[in-house]
Design an enzyme around this catalytic site. Structure first.
Site, PDB file in Angstrom:
ATOM      1  CB  CYS A   1      -1.073   0.168   1.376  1.00 25.31           C
ATOM      2  SG  CYS A   1      -2.336  -1.104   1.213  1.00 25.31           S
TER       3      CYS A   1
ATOM      4  N   GLY B   1       0.790   9.825  -6.882  1.00 24.39           N
ATOM      5  CA  GLY B   1       1.033   8.161  -7.657  1.00 24.39           C
ATOM      6  C   GLY B   1       2.626   8.048  -8.346  1.00 24.39           C
TER       7      GLY B   1
ATOM      8  CB  ILE C   1      -4.182  -1.445  -2.686  1.00 27.29           C
ATOM      9  CG1 ILE C   1      -4.689  -0.286  -2.132  1.00 27.29           C
ATOM     10  CG2 ILE C   1      -3.592  -1.967  -1.420  1.00 27.29           C
ATOM     11  CD1 ILE C   1      -2.733   0.937  -2.141  1.00 27.29           C
TER      12      ILE C   1
ATOM     13  CG  ASN D   1      14.688  -0.448  -8.002  1.00 28.98           C
ATOM     14  OD1 ASN D   1      14.409   0.330  -8.468  1.00 28.98           O
ATOM     15  ND2 ASN D   1      16.003  -0.151  -6.775  1.00 28.98           N
ATOM     16  CD  GLU D   2      14.831  -7.778  -4.979  1.00 30.39           C
ATOM     17  OE1 GLU D   2      13.262  -8.620  -4.503  1.00 30.39           O
ATOM     18  OE2 GLU D   2      15.519  -6.920  -3.773  1.00 30.39           O
ATOM     19  N   GLY D   3      10.674  -5.960  -7.793  1.00 34.86           N
ATOM     20  CA  GLY D   3       8.954  -5.915  -9.105  1.00 34.86           C
ATOM     21  C   GLY D   3       9.179  -5.257 -10.113  1.00 34.86           C
TER      22      GLY D   3
ATOM     23  CD1 TRP E   1      -1.469 -10.396 -37.406  1.00 36.51           C
ATOM     24  CD2 TRP E   1      -0.814 -11.367 -36.064  1.00 36.51           C
ATOM     25  NE1 TRP E   1       0.000  -9.681 -36.976  1.00 36.51           N
ATOM     26  CE2 TRP E   1       0.257 -10.469 -36.180  1.00 36.51           C
ATOM     27  CE3 TRP E   1      -0.691 -12.324 -35.159  1.00 36.51           C
ATOM     28  CZ2 TRP E   1       1.777 -10.681 -34.962  1.00 36.51           C
ATOM     29  CZ3 TRP E   1       0.401 -12.036 -34.416  1.00 36.51           C
ATOM     30  CH2 TRP E   1       1.089 -11.916 -34.718  1.00 36.51           C
TER      31      TRP E   1
ATOM     32  N   GLY F   1      -8.713 -10.489 -37.222  1.00 40.38           N
ATOM     33  CA  GLY F   1      -9.622  -9.840 -38.070  1.00 40.38           C
ATOM     34  C   GLY F   1     -10.692  -9.117 -36.671  1.00 40.38           C
TER      35      GLY F   1
ATOM     36  CD  GLU G   1       5.067  -3.688  -9.167  1.00 39.46           C
ATOM     37  OE1 GLU G   1       6.388  -3.840  -9.165  1.00 39.46           O
ATOM     38  OE2 GLU G   1       4.610  -4.572  -8.783  1.00 39.46           O
TER      39      GLU G   1
END
Length: 469
Positions: free
Chosen positions: A173, A180, A213, A300-302, A423, A425, A449
Site C-alpha cells: 500500500c 502517484g 491497491i 526495483n525488484e517488482g 491478425w 480479424g 509499479e
C-alpha cells in the site's frame, strides 16, 4: 510418481487432482524439502557461458508445474473471472497449495525456498494464460514476501511469513489519490498514539487512505507506508516515511471501494481507508523513517516481475494469433499466415518478444548476482560497472536493467497483443477467445509499479550521472 519428491509447498491442490500437475521426470535433490536456498543451482555456476534463457533444473521443474496448473486449472475459468471481475477462490487456494505464493520463502516458514529467478519464471508462465492471476502472484511474492524477508524482524517473520506462504494474500500500500508517481508526497500519517510517549511510542495511529491497491479484496496482510513526521519540509518528507504491517482485521481499517477496470479485471484493485488504525511499534518493517529505502528497493525488484508478466502476456497473445493464422483461417485457398505480409508481422512480433525476454532475464540474473555479492559483503553501490555503464555501481546497473526490462516489455506487450487482434480479424475482436483480453490487460503494464515515463527518467538519470563524471 510419489508426491513426496515434491517440496511440501509445491504439492498440487489435492492428491486426487495432482496427477496432471506433477512434472514428468524426477526432481533433483536441490528441489527437495530441507535443501538450503541458493541463488544459482549447480548448472548455473559453471564457468562455461550459458544462454540468457538458460534455466536451472529447479526452475524448469517449477515452470512445468506452473504451466500445467495454468492450463488445467486457470484457463477454463479465465473468461468467467474476467466477465464477473472477480478471482475464483479455488484459483487462489491452488496458488497456495502448489507453493506459488511462497516461492522465495524459506522452508522453515512453509515456503518453497527457491530463488528470485524461480519467482520470475512462475509469474511469466501464469501470464501466458491470465495476467490477472499473474499479478496477484507477482505482487505477493516480489513485493510483500520480499519485504518481510529483507526487512522484517525475527518476530515479524515468524508471525507473518508462514501465513503468507500458505494461506494469506498480501498487499503493498503505497499510492494515494494525491501521490502517484510522486509517491512520497503521501498524506497518510502515522503518529504516536500517546503524545506523551512520542519519543519512544508503543503504538502508532494511522489515518488516511490508499488507492490502486492490488490484491486488496483478498488480502489479509497489508504493508502500509505512512508519514511519521509530517512537519518535515517538502524536499525531506521521504525521511519520515515508515512501513507498517497492518492485518485486515485491525479496527478502523476498511476496504471502501473496488475499482472497475479496463483490464486485469479479475485482479482486485481497491481503495483502502484508515480511521484511527492503532498499530503496535513491533509491526514496523525495518526502522522508523526507512520506508523510502524499503519501497524503492522493493519496486526495483517488482519491476522485473511486471516485465515477466508482460512478456508472458505477449507470448500468450502471440500464440493465439499464430495458431489462428497458421492452423485455422484460410483465404484464397491458403492459410493466411502463408502470405508474406502477415508472416513477416508474426515473425517480427516474436522477435520483439524474445528481445523483451532477454532484458527481463538479464535483469533477473543481475539481481541474483547482486544478492550474492551483498551476501559476500562486497560494495555494490560505488563506481560504475565499466565503460558506458550507469552510475551507482552494480546496484545502479540493476536498477537501470530493471527499468529497461519493464519499459520495453510493457511496450512489446501492447504492440503484440494489439497486432494479434488484427491478425485474427473479427475473431480477435469478439470475446469468444482471449485475444482482446490480452490487449486490455496489456495497458496496465505502462502504468503500475512506475509509469513508462518514470522508467525513462530513471534510466536517463543513471546514464547522465555516469557520463557527466
Amino acid at each position: 510418481m510419489s508426491l513426496r519428491i515434491l517440496p511440501r509447498r509445491l504439492l498440487p491442490l489435492t492428491a486426487r487432482r495432482a496427477t496432471s500437475l506433477i512434472p514428468s521426470r524426477p526432481l533433483r535433490p536441490s528441489f527437495v524439502v530441507g535443501t538450503p536456498r541458493r541463488f544459482f543451482s549447480d548448472d548455473l555456476s559453471s564457468p562455461t557461458p550459458l544462454p540468457i534463457f538458460h534455466l536451472s533444473e529447479t526452475e524448469q521443474m517449477l515452470q512445468e508445474t506452473v504451466a500445467r496448473f495454468a492450463n488445467d486449472m486457470i484457463l477454463p475459468k479465465v473468461r468467467e473471472m474476467d466477465e464477473k471481475e472477480t478471482m475464483d477462490e479455488s484459483i487462489i487456494e491452488g496458488l497456495f497449495e502448489n507453493g506459488f505464493m511462497g516461492v522465495e520463502v524459506p522452508d522453515e516458514y512453509g515456503g518453497a525456498g527457491m530463488g528470485f529467478g524461480a519467482a520470475i519464471v512462475a509469474i511469466e508462465e501464469l501470464a501466458k494464460v491470465d495476467p490477472s492471476v499473474s499479478v496477484l502472484c507477482d505482487v505477493h511474492n516480489t513485493l510483500v514476501n520480499t519485504a518481510f524477508l529483507k526487512w522484517g524482524s525475527s518476530d515479524l517473520k515468524k508471525t507473518f511469513l508462514p501465513q503468507l506462504a500458505t494461506e494469506s494474500v498480501g498487499s503493498f500500500c503505497l499510492s494515494e489519490p494525491a501521490s502517484g508517481s510522486d509517491a512520497f508526497a503521501m498524506l497518510t500519517t502515522a503518529v504516536p498514539s500517546d503524545p506523551a510517549s512520542s519519543a519512544d511510542p508503543s503504538h502508532y495511529t494511522i489515518n488516511g487512505s490508499k488507492c490502486w491497491i492490488t490484491n486488496a479484496g483478498h488480502s489479509k496482510i497489508f504493508l502500509v507506508f505512512a508519514q511519521t513526521n509530517p512537519s518535515l519540509p517538502a524536499n525531506q518528507r521521504h525521511k519520515g516515511i515508515t512501513c507498517f504491517v497492518v492485518p485486515r482485521d485491525t479496527p478502523g481499517f476498511a476496504i471502501s471501494k473496488k475499482e472497475k477496470k479496463l483490464g486485469i479485471r479479475a485482479s482486485s484493485t481497491c481503495v483502502i481507508t484508515f480511521d484511527d488504525v492503532r498499530v503496535p511499534r513491533e509491526n514496523i518493517l525495518g526502522n522508523v523513517g526507512e520506508g523510502y529505502k524499503i519501497a524503492m528497493g522493493l519496486l526495483n525488484e517488482g519491476r522485473v516481475g511486471i516485465g515477466a508478466q508482460m512478456i508472458g502476456l505477449a507470448q500468450g497473445a502471440w500464440e493465439a494469433g499464430a495458431k489462428y493464422v497458421w492452423q485455422e483461417r484460410k483465404q484464397f485457398g491458403r492459410y493466411i499466415g502463408e502470405f508474406q505480409g502477415l508472416a513477416f508481422q508474426v515473425a517480427e512480433a516474436r522477435t520483439e518478444i524474445e528481445a523483451a525476454r532477454a532484458l527481463v532475464y538479464n535483469a533477473m540474473r543481475t539481481k541474483e548476482a547482486l544478492d550474492r555479492l551483498k551476501e559476500a559483503g562486497e560494495d555494490v553501490t560505488s563506481g560504475t560497472g565499466g565503460a558506458g555503464a550507469p552510475a551507482g555501481g552494480k546496484q545502479g546497473e540493476f536498477v537501470m536493467q530493471a527499468a529497461m526490462a519493464k519499459l520495453y516489455a510493457s511496450n512489446v506487450a501492447q504492440k503484440v497483443s494489439g497486432a494479434a487482434i488484427e491478425w485474427m480479424g473479427g475473431m480477435g475482436f469478439v470475446r469468444d477467445g482471449l485475444a482482446e483480453k490480452f490487449w486490455r490487460d496489456s495497458k496496465i503494464g505502462a502504468i503500475y509499479e512506475g509509469t513508462s515515463n518514470i522508467q525513462l527518467q530513471t534510466i536517463a538519470k543513471l546514464l547522465q550521472k555516469a557520463h557527466a563524471q
